[in-house]
Write a protein that holds these residues in place. Structure first.
Motif, mmCIF file in Angstrom:
data_model
loop_
_atom_site.group_PDB
_atom_site.id
_atom_site.type_symbol
_atom_site.label_atom_id
_atom_site.label_comp_id
_atom_site.label_asym_id
_atom_site.label_seq_id
_atom_site.Cartn_x
_atom_site.Cartn_y
_atom_site.Cartn_z
ATOM 1 N N LEU A 311 0.613 10.367 4.039
ATOM 2 C CA LEU A 311 -0.549 10.850 4.066
ATOM 3 C C LEU A 311 -0.767 11.086 5.867
ATOM 4 C CD1 LEU A 311 -2.552 13.855 2.997
ATOM 5 C CD2 LEU A 311 -4.243 11.387 2.808
ATOM 6 N N GLU A 312 -0.279 12.163 6.005
ATOM 7 C CA GLU A 312 0.135 11.783 7.833
ATOM 8 C C GLU A 312 0.607 10.537 8.330
ATOM 9 O OE1 GLU A 312 -4.041 12.388 9.227
ATOM 10 O OE2 GLU A 312 -3.843 14.660 8.419
ATOM 11 N N ALA A 313 -0.242 9.446 8.913
ATOM 12 C CA ALA A 313 -0.038 8.138 8.941
ATOM 13 C C ALA A 313 0.201 7.263 7.892
ATOM 14 C CB ALA A 313 0.163 7.785 10.178
ATOM 15 N N ALA A 314 -1.094 7.295 6.787
ATOM 16 C CA ALA A 314 -1.795 5.986 5.513
ATOM 17 C C ALA A 314 -0.481 6.069 4.628
ATOM 18 C CB ALA A 314 -2.718 6.229 5.571
ATOM 19 N N ILE A 315 -0.338 4.974 4.604
ATOM 20 C CA ILE A 315 0.835 5.229 2.626
ATOM 21 C C ILE A 315 -0.288 4.408 2.004
ATOM 22 C CG2 ILE A 315 2.864 4.215 4.331
ATOM 23 C CD1 ILE A 315 2.694 1.818 3.356
ATOM 24 N N PRO A 316 0.031 4.145 0.955
ATOM 25 C CA PRO A 316 -0.957 3.718 -0.712
ATOM 26 C C PRO A 316 -1.194 2.603 -0.526
ATOM 27 C CG PRO A 316 0.663 5.727 -1.073
ATOM 28 C CD PRO A 316 0.812 5.498 -0.185
ATOM 29 N N ASP A 317 -2.470 2.002 0.159
ATOM 30 C CA ASP A 317 -2.955 0.896 0.518
ATOM 31 C C ASP A 317 -4.047 -0.465 -0.093
ATOM 32 O OD1 ASP A 317 -4.878 2.165 1.770
ATOM 33 O OD2 ASP A 317 -4.439 1.052 3.885
ATOM 34 N N GLN A 318 -4.446 1.082 -1.466
ATOM 35 C CA GLN A 318 -5.705 0.728 -2.097
ATOM 36 C C GLN A 318 -5.031 0.896 -3.253
ATOM 37 O OE1 GLN A 318 -8.939 0.374 -0.371
ATOM 38 N NE2 GLN A 318 -7.743 0.407 1.073
ATOM 39 N N VAL A 319 -5.420 -0.511 -4.285
ATOM 40 C CA VAL A 319 -4.872 -0.273 -5.287
ATOM 41 C C VAL A 319 -5.659 -1.279 -6.476
ATOM 42 C CG1 VAL A 319 -2.784 -2.087 -7.188
ATOM 43 C CG2 VAL A 319 -2.621 -1.756 -4.176
ATOM 44 N N CYS A 320 -5.554 -0.342 -7.998
ATOM 45 C CA CYS A 320 -6.380 -0.682 -8.703
ATOM 46 C C CYS A 320 -6.236 -2.328 -9.179
ATOM 47 C CB CYS A 320 -6.219 0.119 -10.071
ATOM 48 S SG CYS A 320 -7.234 0.168 -11.628
ATOM 49 N N ASN A 321 -7.759 -3.381 -9.877
ATOM 50 C CA ASN A 321 -7.173 -4.570 -9.748
ATOM 51 C C ASN A 321 -7.251 -4.699 -10.914
ATOM 52 O OD1 ASN A 321 -7.974 -5.301 -7.424
ATOM 53 N ND2 ASN A 321 -10.037 -5.666 -7.421
#
Length: 371
Positions: A311-321
Motif C-alpha cells: 500500500l504505497e510504500a507500506a507492507i502488512p506489519d500488523q498481525v492478529c495475535n
C-alpha cells in the motif's frame, strides 16, 4: 546627446570622429553586455545596425520585435539605449538563469580541472555548466555518483556536494583545491563505508528483504522475513556496522515473544569478528529463509482488509495475535477499519477493537498523519 550617452554608458565608445560606429559594453544589473552599433551618416536609428554578443542575443530572445520597434521609433541613440536596458532588466527578471552567466575564466578553469581529473569520471553536466555528477568506484567495485554544484566564483567559493550515503558527506574545500582533490576526498569517504555496504549486501543476497523494496546506498534499515508473518527490522550503524544492530521484531506476540527472549539471553554471544547475518542467526537461534530455499511469495501475504500486499510504500506489519488466525494487515487499513466500528475504543494514540477475521482483540496505533 553624446555627453549623456558617455555618462550613462562609459564602456560604450565611439570608434570614429563622426560617431556613427560605437563598440563596447552596456551595463545592466552590474553585468556587462558587449554590443556594436553602426549608424548611417544621418544618424537615423531606422537604418542602424545592431550587433550583440551571444549572452545579449540569448537574453533578448523573444524580445527581438520590441528592439526593432524601438530602433524605428526612438528619437536618438540615448533614448534607444535606455529603452534597451529596460528590456534587458525585464528579461533578467523573467529569466533568472540568464542573470548569472559566468565569466570566461570560470569555464576555462572548469575545463582545465576536468582534463586533470579525467573526462571518463564525468557522468553528467547540465547545460549551464554548474551541476556535475562525477563517477567513483569503491574498492568493492560499487559505482557511486558525487553531485557537485559549482558556485559562480569557483574555485574561490566552496561547491555544494551530495551523494547517496548513509552519513552526511563531509569534505573540505579551499580556494586552491580542484575537482580532482574533491574526487579523491570522496573516494576516502567511500572506503570508510565499504564494510557497512558489505554487511548489507550479504543480508540482501542471503535473506528475503521485505523493506525497503529497492534499497539505496543510503538505506541503513532492512526488514528481513523470518516466517509465519514474522519479520525483523535491523538498523545497521554505518560507523560500526559489525556491532549488534538495533532490532525490532514484528509479528504475532506468541511468535515474537520467544524470539525476543532469545535475543536477551544470547546477546552476549555477539561476535564483532563474525558477519552480522551469522551473528543474528546465532543470537535468535534461527535460520533466515533465503532465495535459495524459499520463494518470496511465501512472505508476501496480502492485507486482510485491502487484499493487496503493498500500500504505497507500506507492507502488512500488523498481525492478529490469535495463534489460529495470524492474519496480517496494513497499519493504515486496520486503523481505518477499527475506528469506525462502534465497539472499538481509543486511548491516546492506540485503538482497541476486534480482528476483522477472528473477532479476537486486536490493537493498532493511530496511522501517522501525512505532511
Amino acid at each position: 546627446m553624446e555627453s549623456v550617452l558617455e555618462n550613462d554608458n562609459p564602456l560604450l565608445l565611439p570608434l570614429n570622429k563622426e560617431k556613427t560606429f560605437y563598440d563596447g559594453f552596456i551595463t545592466v544589473q552590474e553585468r556587462h553586455f558587449r554590443m556594436r552599433i553602426i549608424l548611417p551618416e544621418d544618424h537615423q536609428l531606422k537604418k542602424a545596425k545592431l550587433h550583440c554578443c551571444w549572452q545579449l542575443k540569448h537574453l533578448l530572445r523573444g524580445y527581438e520585435h520590441i528592439v526593432k520597434q524601438r530602433l524605428q521609433q526612438s528619437p536618438d541613440l540615448v533614448s534607444f539605449i535606455l529603452e534597451l536596458k529596460t528590456v534587458l532588466e525585464f528579461g533578467l527578471k523573467c529569466n533568472p538563469e540568464c542573470s548569472s552567466i559566468r565569466p570566461p575564466q570560470y569555464y576555462s578553469q572548469l575545463i582545465s580541472e576536468m582534463e586533470t581529473l579525467g573526462w571518463d569520471k564525468l557522468f553528467f553536466i547540465d547545460t549551464q555548466f554548474r551541476t556535475l555528477r562525477l563517477k567513483a568506484e569503491d574498492s568493492s567495485g560499487r559505482q557511486h555518483i558525487l553531485t557537485v554544484n559549482l558556485k559562480s566564483r569557483h574555485p574561490a567559493e566552496s561547491p555544494e556536494c551530495s551523494a547517496d550515503l548513509p552519513v552526511p558527506l563531509a569534505v573540505t574545500w579551499t580556494p586552491q583545491m580542484t575537482l580532482e582533490q574533491l574526487h579523491s576526498q570522496f573516494l576516502v569517504v567511500l572506503e570508510t563505508l565499504t564494510e557497512f555496504w558489505d554487511v548489507l549486501e550479504e543480508i540482501d543476497s542471503k535473506t528475503w528483504v521485505l523493506e525497503p523494496e529497492k534499497p539505496s546506498l543510503s538505506d541503513t534499515m532492512r526488514r528481513i522475513a523470518i516466517g509465519n508473518n514474522t519479520s525483523i527490522k535491523v538498523e545497521v550503524d554505518p560507523r560500526h556496522p559489525k556491532m549488534l544492530p538495533e532490532c525490532c521484531l514484528l509479528g504475532a506476540e506468541h511468535v515474537v515473544t520467544p524470539l525476543r527472549n532469545k535475543l536477551n539471553a544470547n546477546m552476549h554471544l555477539w561476535n564483532p569478528d563474525s558477519s552480522v547475518l551469522h551473528n543474528l542467526q546465532d543470537v535468535f537461534e534461527i535460520a533466515f529463509p533465503s532465495p535459495a530455499t524459499h520463494k518470496k511469495s511465501s512472505f508476501s501475504v496480502e492485507c486482510g482488509i485491502c487484499y493487496s500486499y503493498r500500500l504505497e510504500a507500506a507492507i502488512p506489519d500488523q498481525v492478529c495475535n490469535e495463534p489460529r488466525c495470524g492474519q496480517p494487515f496494513h497499519q493504515a487499513c486496520l486503523y481505518e477499519w477499527l475506528r469506525v466500528l462502534p465497539a472499538s475504543r481509543q486511548s491516546f494514540n492506540m485503538v482497541f477493537g476486534e480482528c476483522p477475521y477472528c473477532s479476537k482483540p486486536i490493537t493498532v496505533k493511530m496511522a501517522a498523519q501525512k505532511s
